[in-house]
Motif scaffolding. Structure first.
Motif, PDB file in Angstrom:
ATOM      1  N   THR A   1      11.076  -7.345   9.756  1.00  0.00           N
ATOM      2  CA  THR A   1      10.103  -7.598   8.705  1.00  0.00           C
ATOM      3  C   THR A   1       9.986  -6.344   7.858  1.00  0.00           C
ATOM      4  N   ALA A   2      10.188  -6.504   6.556  1.00  0.00           N
ATOM      5  CA  ALA A   2      10.002  -5.396   5.617  1.00  0.00           C
ATOM      6  C   ALA A   2       8.649  -5.600   4.943  1.00  0.00           C
ATOM      7  N   VAL A   3       7.929  -4.523   4.762  1.00  0.00           N
ATOM      8  CA  VAL A   3       6.626  -4.586   4.092  1.00  0.00           C
ATOM      9  C   VAL A   3       6.792  -4.017   2.686  1.00  0.00           C
ATOM     10  N   GLU A   4       6.631  -4.884   1.692  1.00  0.00           N
ATOM     11  CA  GLU A   4       6.646  -4.453   0.293  1.00  0.00           C
ATOM     12  C   GLU A   4       5.206  -4.257  -0.149  1.00  0.00           C
ATOM     13  N   ARG A   5       4.934  -3.144  -0.789  1.00  0.00           N
ATOM     14  CA  ARG A   5       3.567  -2.863  -1.250  1.00  0.00           C
ATOM     15  C   ARG A   5       3.531  -2.921  -2.766  1.00  0.00           C
ATOM     16  N   PHE A   6       2.645  -3.764  -3.259  1.00  0.00           N
ATOM     17  CA  PHE A   6       2.426  -3.908  -4.699  1.00  0.00           C
ATOM     18  C   PHE A   6       1.045  -3.382  -5.046  1.00  0.00           C
ATOM     19  N   ARG A   7       0.935  -2.796  -6.198  1.00  0.00           N
ATOM     20  CA  ARG A   7      -0.365  -2.414  -6.757  1.00  0.00           C
ATOM     21  C   ARG A   7      -0.671  -3.405  -7.868  1.00  0.00           C
ATOM     22  N   LEU A   8      -1.808  -4.042  -7.773  1.00  0.00           N
ATOM     23  CA  LEU A   8      -2.230  -4.998  -8.786  1.00  0.00           C
ATOM     24  C   LEU A   8      -3.322  -4.366  -9.631  1.00  0.00           C
ATOM     25  N   LEU A   9      -3.139  -4.403 -10.916  1.00  0.00           N
ATOM     26  CA  LEU A   9      -4.090  -3.806 -11.855  1.00  0.00           C
ATOM     27  C   LEU A   9      -4.322  -2.325 -11.575  1.00  0.00           C
TER      28      LEU A   9
ATOM     29  N   SER B   1      14.451   1.036  -1.119  1.00  0.00           N
ATOM     30  CA  SER B   1      13.949   0.073  -2.085  1.00  0.00           C
ATOM     31  C   SER B   1      12.532   0.541  -2.384  1.00  0.00           C
ATOM     32  N   PRO B   2      12.211   0.874  -3.623  1.00  0.00           N
ATOM     33  CA  PRO B   2      10.951   1.545  -3.951  1.00  0.00           C
ATOM     34  C   PRO B   2       9.682   0.843  -3.460  1.00  0.00           C
ATOM     35  N   LEU B   3       9.721  -0.471  -3.307  1.00  0.00           N
ATOM     36  CA  LEU B   3       8.531  -1.182  -2.866  1.00  0.00           C
ATOM     37  C   LEU B   3       8.384  -1.227  -1.351  1.00  0.00           C
ATOM     38  N   VAL B   4       9.451  -0.977  -0.609  1.00  0.00           N
ATOM     39  CA  VAL B   4       9.406  -1.086   0.855  1.00  0.00           C
ATOM     40  C   VAL B   4       8.758   0.161   1.439  1.00  0.00           C
ATOM     41  N   VAL B   5       7.607  -0.054   2.111  1.00  0.00           N
ATOM     42  CA  VAL B   5       6.852   1.059   2.681  1.00  0.00           C
ATOM     43  C   VAL B   5       6.907   1.086   4.202  1.00  0.00           C
ATOM     44  N   ALA B   6       7.415   0.006   4.811  1.00  0.00           N
ATOM     45  CA  ALA B   6       7.513  -0.040   6.273  1.00  0.00           C
ATOM     46  C   ALA B   6       8.519  -1.102   6.685  1.00  0.00           C
ATOM     47  N   VAL B   7       9.083  -0.888   7.877  1.00  0.00           N
ATOM     48  CA  VAL B   7       9.958  -1.862   8.518  1.00  0.00           C
ATOM     49  C   VAL B   7       9.428  -2.014   9.930  1.00  0.00           C
ATOM     50  N   ARG B   8       9.269  -3.255  10.372  1.00  0.00           N
ATOM     51  CA  ARG B   8       8.739  -3.459  11.719  1.00  0.00           C
ATOM     52  C   ARG B   8       9.374  -4.693  12.356  1.00  0.00           C
ATOM     53  N   ASP B   9       9.085  -4.877  13.624  1.00  0.00           N
ATOM     54  CA  ASP B   9       9.584  -6.023  14.387  1.00  0.00           C
ATOM     55  C   ASP B   9      11.102  -6.141  14.309  1.00  0.00           C
TER      56      ASP B   9
END
Length: 152
Positions: A52-60, A33-41
């Motif tokens: 827990t999946a970590v989705e990373r967004f870039r704002l502006l 999934s293009p936004l998922v940069v890490a999986v933990r716990d």
């Protein structure tokens, strides 16, 4: 809560066992999934995996926001080597809820995969969330195909 269902089917030149094994492992969702940069716990309890999946967004274009998503994954290999399913649910802090199901069926020497998402959002977010989910769903098909297809 407003809701919608998104369905996408595609074929992969890999047997159902390989597709299933890939989708049944939370760590493989990084980049799938293009936004998922890490999986933990990651926690396993019988046939259910929570993480827990970590989705990373870039704002502006410059500000970074990491969105922590609670995820559940259930892998059902009962029909292998002919078919299998992986399903679960994700919950984001913005009260966006999404259940998902991958149905994997043998198709010749490869697999046919049906990726179904059922999305529920607070009022006013459905169109945006559905457009993001559709883009992720289509990208996931391309990435999974690239990861699992063997050269001829």
């Amino acid at each position: 809560m407003p809701s919608t269902e998104l369905k996408h089917s595609f074929e992969i030149a890999a047997p159902p066992e390989e597709v299933f094994a890939h989708l049944a492992e939370p760590s493989h969702y990084v980049g799938l999934s293009p936004l998922v940069v890490a999986v933990r716990d990651v926690r396993r309890d019988g046939g259910t995996v929570t993480y827990t999946a970590v989705e990373r967004f870039r704002l502006l274009g410059v500000l970074r926001h990491d969105n922590l998503i609670d995820a559940t994954l259930v892998a059902v290999p009962d029909g292998l080597p002919h078919s299998a399913e992986v399903f679960g649910e994700v919950r984001s802090p913005a009260r966006v809820r999404m259940s998902y199901r991958f149905v994997i069926d043998r198709h010749g020497t490869g697999s046919a995969v049906t990726d179904t998402l059922h999305l529920r959002t607070p009022l006013g977010l459905l169109r945006f969330a559905a457009s993001q989910a559709r883009a992720v769903q289509q990208a996931r098909a391309r990435v999974l195909t690239t990861r699992l297809t063997r050269p001829a």
